[in-house]
Structure formats: C-alpha cells, structure tokens
Design an enzyme around this catalytic site. Structure first.
Site, PDB file in Angstrom:
ATOM      1  N   CYS A   1      23.902 -29.231   4.858  1.00 49.90           N
ATOM      2  CA  CYS A   1      22.748 -30.496   5.351  1.00 49.90           C
ATOM      3  C   CYS A   1      21.806 -29.804   6.042  1.00 49.90           C
ATOM      4  O   CYS A   1      20.724 -30.265   6.353  1.00 49.90           O
ATOM      5  CB  CYS A   1      23.673 -31.502   5.712  1.00 49.90           C
TER       6      CYS A   1
ATOM      7  N   HIS B   1      19.824 -34.844  11.097  1.00 51.38           N
ATOM      8  CA  HIS B   1      19.513 -33.510  11.886  1.00 51.38           C
ATOM      9  C   HIS B   1      17.777 -33.261  12.252  1.00 51.38           C
ATOM     10  O   HIS B   1      16.927 -33.922  11.499  1.00 51.38           O
ATOM     11  CB  HIS B   1      19.992 -32.605  10.967  1.00 51.38           C
TER      12      HIS B   1
END
EC number: 1.2.1.11
Length: 357
Positions: free
Chosen positions: A139, A264
């Site tokens: 990710c 993120h």
C-alpha cells in the site's frame, strides 16, 4: 474463461474474493459495487469461522463460503486479501484449479515469474504470468508509484527518497481499533505535555504498534531487517525497482506510523536524468491517469488525508524543484491505502485480465 451466463447470452467471468470479511476485502466489495459490472458470479470466500455470513455486493446479499479447494471450482479470477501464510498455501491451489490469482500479500511480489502490476504504470505485465499469479504492490508503494511512474516516463528517474506517514488502517482492523481506543483515552485531557503521560494513559493498549500512536508518531512499521531497516521500507524499495524496471535505482525510505485512520501520505524527493521544470511536472501530473493535482499552497490547497480518504486517485501537491539540484523534484502525495493502496489496484488488475477474453 468459463464464466457465468447472463441475459442476452453474454458470458461473464466468475470472480472470487478471498478474504472478503477483512478490512481490504470489505473495500473490495464496495469497489466492485461501484465500478462497471463486468462480472458473472462474485463468490465470497473466507475462513471457515466466517462461512455462512452474508455480505452485500452489487446490491445483493451473498453468503460467504469457506476456503477450500472446491471454492475455486469454475472461478476465472480470484482476488486474494489474506495473511501471507494463507496466500502462500492457497494462491497456488487456486491457480492450479484454473483461476488467475491476484494477490495482495508480500509472498509472491518479488518472484521472477510473478508480475507486480500497477495498471497506470505497467499494464502490459499482466500477460506474463507463467504461474497464474499476479502480485499487487504494498500500500505504501501504491501511494506514490502512480505519480512517480508518470514523471519517470517523461524525465527518467535516477534516485528516490521517501518518508511515508502510514495510517493506522495499514495494520488492518486491529490498527484502526487501537487508534480509536487510544484517542478515547486521551480526548479532552491535557495529555501530551509531560514525558510519559500518554504512555501511562494508554498502558499496554498499543495493539499492533510498538508505541502509542494517539498524540504521537511512531518511526517504525513492519519487522526488523538488516542494518536497522524495516520490512515496510525494504518493500517500497524493491517493489519500486521492479515496477519501473530499474533494478539498480537508489531508494531510501523511512516509514512513520501517524494517528490517521486511513490514507498514507508521503514526502518524495525524486532525482531525474536531466533538468526538470515545475511547470512541465505539473502538466504531466495534471493529465496522468489516476492522479489529481492539488497544488496551490498560497490558497491553502494541498493534499491531506482527510480529503483523500475514500477516493480513488493519488493526490499530489507541494510540487517544487529542489533548491540545490535542478534535476530533482519535491512532492507531497496522499493515497487511500485501502482503495488504490490495495483493493482498487487489485480490481483494476482483474479488469485487465478479464478484458483479455
């Protein structure tokens, strides 16, 4: 592909979602319900303890079946979001029974005979899958690689430095639960003003994190690797090299866990082969598939997790040329780690495979 018949005689591929009850699996079902419906049957697969549950996909309630060899009978494409040990055991089983496996674990990513695919960057790689398995990147890699891929195609990347601010959901349901529990313990207090006060309030309730994450940042994610690096940092390095086809690209990554639920964020320092200009970089990013340019600091416009969460694109802002290097760019990038960071990229790969038929 065997597929499933639909009205009008159209045969559509049968899709299995393995790990349908997990954090990423839940988002996969949402994405499958939102995107163009190209699938016949969507079969939901999970551990035996979850068998019998019903989950919504495409507006229908579908019963979860247990993970067995028979669960892959008639399946054309299988999306795997399960722990590494489960993927290592069952992905080859699904492939042997005729399914093209798209796996989100780290088990197969760096194997030579398994392509590591980001559809906006290297879509051609999906066709080269001798083991019947395609890997989905980490990710954190996916948070930056779409933007980097577009810039690399124009300028030629030669060095990369990334600081990744990783959300709690990168550690799954347990990470989110731990963050929310810790926030409830510190909310409405004066904690965070004395040494150790947050740690005392949280106690042993650190969940999957080595330190308290509420009112804090934790400069660690993953497991210990050689010379003090973490597994998460090494993944970004190795995966970026493989996706871009730059086996010797210098890459340095620092991962920091932050008190954000999902999305993120990364600071990026990228050096290129030749001199770059901010205007041209912005043009590239503004037109790159899967990228949204949000870059007007004077007006308070730049990406933040609270705006990027729940969306599909990679959001890019703070685009600057390095003060001391005319070949380098500085960027700030945000990407929802459960959507493009995992579930969406996996579904996009599946759509590429389905289009081959």
């Amino acid at each position: 592909m065997a597929g499933t018949g639909r009205p009008g005689g159209v045969v559509r591929p049968t899709l299995a979602v393995v790990g349908a009850t997990g954090a990423v699996g839940t988002v996969m079902l949402q994405i499958l319900s939102q995107r163009k419906d190209i699938w016949g049957e969507i079969r939901l697969v999970a551990s035996p303890r979850s068998a019998g549950r019903k989950l919504a996909v495409r507006g229908e309630e579908v019963e979860v079946v247990a993970l067995t060899e028979e669960a892959f009978d008639g399946v054309d494409i299988a999306l795997f979001d399960v722990p590494d040990e489960v993927a290592g055991q069952w992905a080859p089983v699904a492939a042997a029974r005729g399914a093209v496996v798209i796996d989100t674990s780290c088990v197969f990513r760096m194997e030579d005979e398994v392509p590591l695919v980001v559809p906006e960057v290297n879509p051609h790689a999906v066709r080269l899958r001798p083991r019947g398995i395609i890997a989905n990147p980490n990710c954190t890699t996916l948070s930056v690689i779409v933007a980097l891929g577009a810039l690399h195609a124009e300028f030629g990347l030669r060095e990369l430095v990334v600081s990744a601010c990783q959300a709690a959901s990168g550690a799954g349901h347990a990470g989110v639960r731990t963050l929310r529990e810790q926030l409830s313990l510190v909310a409405g207090t004066e904690l965070g003003t004395s040494p150790g006060d947050v740690r005392r309030a949280v106690g042993d309730n650190t969940g999957p994190f080595p330190e308290p994450v509420a009112l804090n940042v934790v400069p660690w994610a993953g497991t210990v690797r050689e010379d003090g690096w973490s597994s998460e940092e090494i993944k970004v390095r190795e995966e970026t090299r493989k996706i871009l086809g730059l086996a010797n690209l210098p890459v340095a990554v620092t991962c920091v866990r932050v008190p954000v639920v999902t999305t993120h964020s990364c600071t990026v320092h990228a050096r290129f082969e030749n001199e770059v200009t901010v205007d041209r970089a912005r043009e590239i990013l503004a037109t790159a598939p899967g990228v949204v340019l949000c870059d007007n600091p004077a007006a308070g416009e730049f990406p933040t997790p609270v705006d990027a969460v729940g969306t599909d694109p990679t959001w890019v802002g703070r685009v600057r040329r390095a003060l001391d290097d005319p070949t380098a760019l500085e960027l700030f990038v945000c990407g929802d780690n459960l959507r493009k960071g995992s579930a969406l990229n996996t579904v996009q790969i599946a759509e590429l495979v389905a289009a081959e038929a």
